[in-house]
Design a protein around this motif. Structure first.
Motif, mmCIF file in Angstrom:
data_model
loop_
_atom_site.group_PDB
_atom_site.id
_atom_site.type_symbol
_atom_site.label_atom_id
_atom_site.label_comp_id
_atom_site.label_asym_id
_atom_site.label_seq_id
_atom_site.Cartn_x
_atom_site.Cartn_y
_atom_site.Cartn_z
ATOM 1 N N PRO A 50 0.954 -1.130 -0.018
ATOM 2 C CA PRO A 50 0.013 -0.104 0.024
ATOM 3 C C PRO A 50 0.855 1.407 -0.049
ATOM 4 C CG PRO A 50 -0.040 -1.191 2.237
ATOM 5 C CD PRO A 50 0.897 -1.868 1.088
ATOM 6 N N ALA A 51 0.325 2.451 -0.457
ATOM 7 C CA ALA A 51 0.915 3.747 -0.319
ATOM 8 C C ALA A 51 1.309 3.890 0.997
ATOM 9 C CB ALA A 51 -0.104 4.577 -0.949
ATOM 10 N N GLY A 52 2.614 4.654 1.023
ATOM 11 C CA GLY A 52 3.040 5.034 2.346
ATOM 12 C C GLY A 52 4.078 3.925 2.970
ATOM 13 N N VAL A 53 4.012 2.653 2.521
ATOM 14 C CA VAL A 53 4.894 1.642 3.175
ATOM 15 C C VAL A 53 6.281 1.663 2.390
ATOM 16 C CG1 VAL A 53 5.282 -0.777 3.384
ATOM 17 C CG2 VAL A 53 2.946 0.130 3.846
ATOM 18 N N GLU A 54 7.283 2.051 3.207
ATOM 19 C CA GLU A 54 8.640 2.181 2.589
ATOM 20 C C GLU A 54 9.231 0.580 2.589
ATOM 21 O OE1 GLU A 54 9.355 4.642 0.841
ATOM 22 O OE2 GLU A 54 7.536 5.925 1.608
ATOM 23 N N SER A 55 10.632 0.799 2.604
ATOM 24 C CA SER A 55 11.490 -0.547 2.688
ATOM 25 C C SER A 55 11.133 -1.252 3.892
ATOM 26 C CB SER A 55 13.016 -0.249 2.772
ATOM 27 O OG SER A 55 13.376 0.350 3.833
ATOM 28 N N VAL A 163 -5.661 -11.463 13.431
ATOM 29 C CA VAL A 163 -5.148 -10.515 12.515
ATOM 30 C C VAL A 163 -4.732 -9.384 13.358
ATOM 31 C CG1 VAL A 163 -5.919 -8.604 10.883
ATOM 32 C CG2 VAL A 163 -6.868 -11.068 10.751
ATOM 33 N N VAL A 164 -3.388 -8.710 13.024
ATOM 34 C CA VAL A 164 -3.216 -7.607 14.030
ATOM 35 C C VAL A 164 -2.635 -6.487 13.043
ATOM 36 C CG1 VAL A 164 -1.019 -6.902 15.385
ATOM 37 C CG2 VAL A 164 -1.952 -9.230 15.646
ATOM 38 N N GLN A 165 -3.194 -5.254 13.501
ATOM 39 C CA GLN A 165 -3.147 -4.054 12.512
ATOM 40 C C GLN A 165 -1.579 -3.559 13.157
ATOM 41 O OE1 GLN A 165 -6.144 -1.139 12.234
ATOM 42 N NE2 GLN A 165 -5.100 -0.244 10.640
ATOM 43 N N ALA A 166 -0.742 -3.445 12.366
ATOM 44 C CA ALA A 166 0.638 -2.998 12.523
ATOM 45 C C ALA A 166 1.267 -2.271 11.470
ATOM 46 C CB ALA A 166 1.674 -4.567 12.860
ATOM 47 N N ALA A 167 2.110 -1.177 11.686
ATOM 48 C CA ALA A 167 2.510 -0.341 10.815
ATOM 49 C C ALA A 167 3.901 -0.774 10.206
ATOM 50 C CB ALA A 167 2.918 1.077 11.423
ATOM 51 N N GLU A 168 4.232 -1.921 10.827
ATOM 52 C CA GLU A 168 5.823 -2.543 10.548
ATOM 53 C C GLU A 168 5.754 -4.034 10.770
ATOM 54 O OE1 GLU A 168 8.684 -0.356 12.708
ATOM 55 O OE2 GLU A 168 8.283 -1.090 14.538
ATOM 56 N N PRO A 169 6.791 -4.810 10.517
ATOM 57 C CA PRO A 169 6.816 -6.242 10.602
ATOM 58 C C PRO A 169 6.767 -6.406 12.070
ATOM 59 C CG PRO A 169 8.263 -5.778 8.705
ATOM 60 C CD PRO A 169 7.819 -4.420 9.235
ATOM 61 N N ALA A 170 5.844 -7.279 12.617
ATOM 62 C CA ALA A 170 5.601 -7.602 13.902
ATOM 63 C C ALA A 170 6.550 -8.715 14.670
ATOM 64 C CB ALA A 170 4.337 -7.775 14.154
ATOM 65 N N ASP A 171 7.918 -8.441 14.306
ATOM 66 C CA ASP A 171 8.785 -9.561 14.780
ATOM 67 C C ASP A 171 8.741 -9.828 16.167
ATOM 68 O OD1 ASP A 171 9.408 -9.400 11.988
ATOM 69 O OD2 ASP A 171 11.690 -9.778 12.127
ATOM 70 N N ALA A 172 8.921 -8.958 16.847
ATOM 71 C CA ALA A 172 8.889 -8.885 18.263
ATOM 72 C C ALA A 172 7.498 -9.658 18.918
ATOM 73 C CB ALA A 172 9.278 -7.667 18.875
ATOM 74 N N LEU A 173 6.510 -9.196 18.220
ATOM 75 C CA LEU A 173 5.290 -9.683 18.777
ATOM 76 C C LEU A 173 5.107 -11.199 18.367
ATOM 77 C CD1 LEU A 173 2.513 -9.521 20.033
ATOM 78 C CD2 LEU A 173 1.556 -8.825 17.760
ATOM 79 N N MET A 174 5.693 -11.515 17.460
ATOM 80 C CA MET A 174 5.570 -12.872 17.024
ATOM 81 C C MET A 174 6.199 -13.735 17.709
ATOM 82 S SD MET A 174 6.747 -14.821 13.339
ATOM 83 C CE MET A 174 5.379 -14.951 12.513
ATOM 84 N N ARG A 175 7.688 -13.194 18.240
ATOM 85 C CA ARG A 175 8.515 -14.089 19.013
ATOM 86 C C ARG A 175 8.038 -13.883 20.417
ATOM 87 N NH1 ARG A 175 12.287 -10.996 18.029
ATOM 88 N NH2 ARG A 175 13.371 -12.306 16.161
ATOM 89 N N SER A 176 7.514 -13.254 20.831
ATOM 90 C CA SER A 176 6.557 -13.271 22.377
ATOM 91 C C SER A 176 5.639 -14.097 22.251
ATOM 92 C CB SER A 176 6.204 -11.722 22.766
ATOM 93 O OG SER A 176 7.296 -10.908 22.996
ATOM 94 N N VAL A 177 4.854 -14.136 21.285
ATOM 95 C CA VAL A 177 3.676 -15.348 21.110
ATOM 96 C C VAL A 177 4.234 -16.539 21.060
ATOM 97 C CG1 VAL A 177 1.650 -16.119 19.729
ATOM 98 C CG2 VAL A 177 2.053 -13.498 20.084
ATOM 99 N N TRP A 178 5.187 -16.958 20.059
ATOM 100 C CA TRP A 178 5.804 -18.160 20.065
ATOM 101 C C TRP A 178 6.327 -18.859 21.082
ATOM 102 C CZ3 TRP A 178 3.119 -16.566 15.851
ATOM 103 C CH2 TRP A 178 2.816 -17.823 14.817
#
Length: 222
Positions: A50-55, A163-178
């Motif tokens: 989507p528009a507004g998402v950078e690298s 489904v999680v609304q996140a402005a960037e990849p949610a690596d930290a959240l995934m790690r905590s959940v796992w």
């Protein structure tokens, strides 16, 4: 501590140095056509940036029938060979279900094997198979858990999509959940740390825009 595990690999995307649009750049000889086709379908279903998402860099994991799991790093390259923005590159690792289990059934565990550089030297090349030592999840940091972790763990354990609304990849959240998920749940969970749509039917998916998804009301939305 995890031992090393073997993998086959393939690279797919739209690259500034060629004029084929989205296509397979290279693969290892041990990747059968069914794995390559499954990868291409999954990458095509990742969604439009989507528009507004950078690298960004994100990761997702999906089973291929019962023969393998593919764990895919998604990397934004900026512009493609036609100068169009939004080009993405995908590096897939293919491992046996047993190897995926040995890696903790966590997509983030495969980080050491993913490439960060993309060059024309790989075009039409036969990539080597590889081995990696998965990254363990480690102990939870001191302090209170993210308040989202408990509800997510409960929902995934009950086979309810999250489904999680996140402005960037949610690596930290995934790690905590796992860290909290039972092994049997990890091994069945189709997961992404970030994606732009859910045609791949991920069970756990952070997205920048909820509007990109078709929801049926059964999901946990955070």
């Amino acid at each position: 501590m995890f031992g090393s595990i073997g993998y086959e690999q393939a690279v797919y995307g739209s690259f500034p140095f060629w004029s084929r649009g989205y296509a397979l750049l290279a693969a290892s000889a041990g990747c059968p056509p069914a794995w390559r086709d499954a990868m291409k379908r999954a990458c095509a279903r990742f969604g439009e940036r989507p528009a507004g998402v950078e690298s960004f860099r994100s990761v997702f994991a999906l089973p291929i029938d019962r023969s393998a799991w593919m764990v895919v790093r998604v990397d934004s390259l900026g512009r493609d060979d036609q100068g169009r923005p939004g080009a993405l590159a995908f590096h897939a690792l293919f491992v046996s279900p047993w190897s995926y289990r040995r890696a903790g059934a966590c997509p983030l565990a495969f980080a050491p094997a993913f490439r960060r550089d993309w060059t024309a030297a790989d075009q039409d090349a036969t990539l080597p198979p590889g081995r990696l030592k998965p990254v363990p999840l480690g102990r939870a940091p001191d302090g209170p858990d993210d308040e989202r972790v408990g509800p997510i763990v409960e929902s995934l354990s009950r086979s309810r999509r999250v489904v999680v609304q996140a402005a960037e990849p949610a690596d930290a959240l995934m790690r905590s959940v796992w860290r909290r998920l039972p092994g049997r749940v990890r091994r069945r969970t189709r997961a992404a740390s970030w994606a732009f749509g859910n045609a791949n039917e991920f069970d756990f998916i952070p997205v920048p825009r909820l509007a990109a998804l078709t929801l049926d009301g059964s999901e946990l939305i955070i």
